[in-house]
Design an enzyme around this catalytic site. Structure first.
Site, PDB file in Angstrom:
ATOM      1  CE1 TYR A 162      -3.175  -2.851   0.118  1.00 44.87           C
ATOM      2  CE2 TYR A 162      -3.768  -2.239   2.346  1.00 44.87           C
ATOM      3  CZ  TYR A 162      -3.945  -3.044   1.239  1.00 44.87           C
ATOM      4  OH  TYR A 162      -4.909  -4.024   1.265  1.00 44.87           O
ATOM      5  CE  LYS A 181       0.897 -18.497  -2.299  1.00 41.32           C
ATOM      6  NZ  LYS A 181      -0.068 -19.603  -2.116  1.00 41.32           N
ATOM      7  CG  ASP A 232      -2.940 -20.073  -0.361  1.00 38.30           C
ATOM      8  OD1 ASP A 232      -2.007 -20.036   0.468  1.00 38.30           O
ATOM      9  OD2 ASP A 232      -2.822 -20.652  -1.463  1.00 38.30           O
ATOM     10  CG  ASP A 268      -6.893  -4.365   4.106  1.00 34.50           C
ATOM     11  OD1 ASP A 268      -7.804  -4.216   4.931  1.00 34.50           O
ATOM     12  OD2 ASP A 268      -6.791  -3.687   3.067  1.00 34.50           O
ATOM     13  CG  ASP A 301     -11.800  -6.325   6.659  1.00 42.52           C
ATOM     14  OD1 ASP A 301     -12.014  -5.860   7.793  1.00 42.52           O
ATOM     15  OD2 ASP A 301     -11.438  -5.628   5.710  1.00 42.52           O
TER      16      ASP A 301
END
Ligand code: MG
Ligand code: MG
Lengths: 355, 355
Positions: B142, B190, B222, B246, B250
């Site tokens: 970001y 990852k 994942d 992020d 959520d």
């Protein structure tokens, strides 16, 4: 219709489950009058054993010349435990995707009436869920350059990169799938903070007027991660980039309660490949106990996506559900009740198709 | 203990819910003999209205000099609908995080015995779940450079970048939290494909020997997206980078069935800020109907994370659960039964603490 199908059984339980899919496909061919030719080729550990290469040219030629590829699974523990191994079976998978240009991974999520009680979600949330992800497979942060470390090794970086044409070809597949389904397309991105996501959203917005019958929604990846659990029935077709798709398709795979039964497809400009999402399960190899349904349902996807033959696809799906309803299943889903061999389930399904 | 708390109510329902948290904190101070001073400051739209800036220097000075910040919410629709607005309330949030150096977002997930039935997950999967994410908040994709487009605008790119020291400071917070909890730390990355993730994993592996009482597990992002739904009770403390966090925080926020009640913290080297995860909910502002529990529970987190006062934190959590059990709640969770005003709930909680 004439169909030239390449069979790439691969490793572990791959050959056994592919055998059952072949029985089912042959039965469909007989019932609907299709002329189906099968050509088999090696891939993965089986290919290394036979040729030294995990995805030999001879296999590529057969796959590239086919109308559709049915693929089993790749992976053999004897290579995992050999630090001297120069080639690994899994390289076959990457090579195959690359050389066949398979840029779209198609991952449906749906429920089986007699297995939906195994979902971690409450029945009313998940019963009847039916959506499909189109995940971009050959671009994004897993492949972008530059990537690596600074000289001192104290800083690392990866690059997420997307070109418009990569987004266009994936998005068009999603739009076309939506047209044949419930006509809702969800573009999953993080356009509020990522430049690549803004290009995704902008590109999809440009394409949308060409598909006026499709309603397009734009949602942030974190919102989708929530809503897949809360209201999974709200989705129809979802399109997204490689990393987001990697995370969300795995999240989606567990909500049906039947991850071991889920099929998938990988599509390119001309080549179409179908495979179960499960792995090679080496512990079960050769025992005639593996569950063939994910591979059989991958064959159903093949009739749908490769040949646009909905009726054939639906019949396979119907007999699979019949086998579940009647408990004619392998031991992994027999819940301690009577169970059947891999080969018996394949025979049963083929017989029901022809009944 | 002496405590100097900065109050940043912000916009919308912010002031009302902060008022209730203040009642509860005062009651705790009275009961346990803490000397608590509150200093209020403006932020967001309220700050723009008063000073022209969404996070004025005067507010920063108060926050930076505090032992802990209690923050409400930011956002006012009058700025959303004004395309000429030069500053936006949400910029106050980014500025505040940046200037206070809040690099760790702490997001707990837990269930309330009397509300867990609202979870989309089955009861046996979710009842008693209790884990906490430490998400890196100021680095990653970001913020990384370069980011943008090529000249023709046909290619976009973002850069994910992490320096070792950013990982170390976040990971140490995770290790220390795990030591005070069930002593399990999960590093989410990852590392099989991303260079940044390999640096994360390597750095956590280097730190692990300093925390011999903490068991460390490494899982791919994942896989965690799946297991959060399947076996959420398996987790204790999870640490991860900005983008993965992020998405996963959520996803985690919906599994308890009480997203509107979830607190959070944002921590820096010296500053500690506590806030509900819900927004400013402008439609409800000034009506004395907003649910104050997420903010009250943020105050509980404050006693735990800022002052290491577990007993005080637990008592707040206990009276919140009591209010839920006895149905002394605002209308949003009253299920059509008797409901109470925001201010009444605050009074009730404070009275129970002192009872
Ligand atoms: Mg994945
Ligand atoms: Mg988020």
């Amino acid at each position: 219709m004439e169909m030239n199908i390449a069979l790439l059984p691969g490793d572990g339980i791959g050959p056994e489950v592919i055998d059952q899919a072949v029985k089912v496909v042959k039965a469909i061919g007989q019932k609907f009058g299709h002329k189906i030719t099968f050509t088999e080729a090696v891939v993965g550990a089986a290919a290394i054993d036979a040729t030294g290469e995990p995805y030999p040219d001879s296999t590529h030629e057969i796959a590239a010349a086919s109308d559709a590829v049915l693929f089993g699974a790749i992976g053999d523990p004897k290579y995992d435990n050999d630090p001297k191994a120069k080639v690994r079976p899994e390289q076959g998978l990457l090579l195959m995707r690359q050389k066949l240009g398979l840029f779209a991974n198609v991952r449906p999520t749906f429920t089986f009436p007699s297995l939906v009680h195994k979902s971690p979600l409450k029945l009313d949330r998940v019963d009847g869920v039916d959506f499909v992800f189109f995940r971009e497979l050959t671009g994004g942060i897993y492949f972008g350059e530059p990537r690596g470390r600074n000289e001192q090794g104290t800083k690392a970086f990866d690059t997420n990169v997307y070109s418009k044409h990569e987004i266009v070809r994936l998005a068009r597949m999603g739009f076309e799938a939506a047209q044949k389904r419930r006509k809702l397309l969800t573009c999953v991105d993080k356009a509020n903070v990522m430049a690549t996501s803004r290009l995704w959203r902008e590109t999809v917005q440009e394409l949308a007027p060409e598909y006026p019958d499709v309603k397009v929604e734009y949602e942030f990846v974190d919102a989708v991660a929530m809503r897949l659990i809360q209201w999974p029935k709200a989705y129809d077709v979802l399109i997204t980039e490689n990393l987001f798709g990697d995370i969300l398709t795995d999240e989606a795979s567990v909500i049906s309660g039947s991850m071991g039964l889920m099929p998938s497809a990988s599509l390119g400009t001309s080549i179409k490949l179908f495979e179960p999402i499960h792995g090679s399960y080496p512990q079960a190899a050769g025992k005639d106990i593996a569950n063939p349904l994910a591979t059989v349902l991958s064959a159903a996807m093949m009739f749908d996506y490769a040949f646009d033959l909905k009726e054939e696809a639906q019949l396979i799906s119907d007999v699979v559900n019949l086998s579940l309803d009647e408990g004619y299943v392998t031991e992994d889903i027999a819940d301690g009740g009577t169970s059947y061999k891999t080969s018996e389930v394949g025979d049963w399904l083929a017989a029901k198709i022809l009944a």
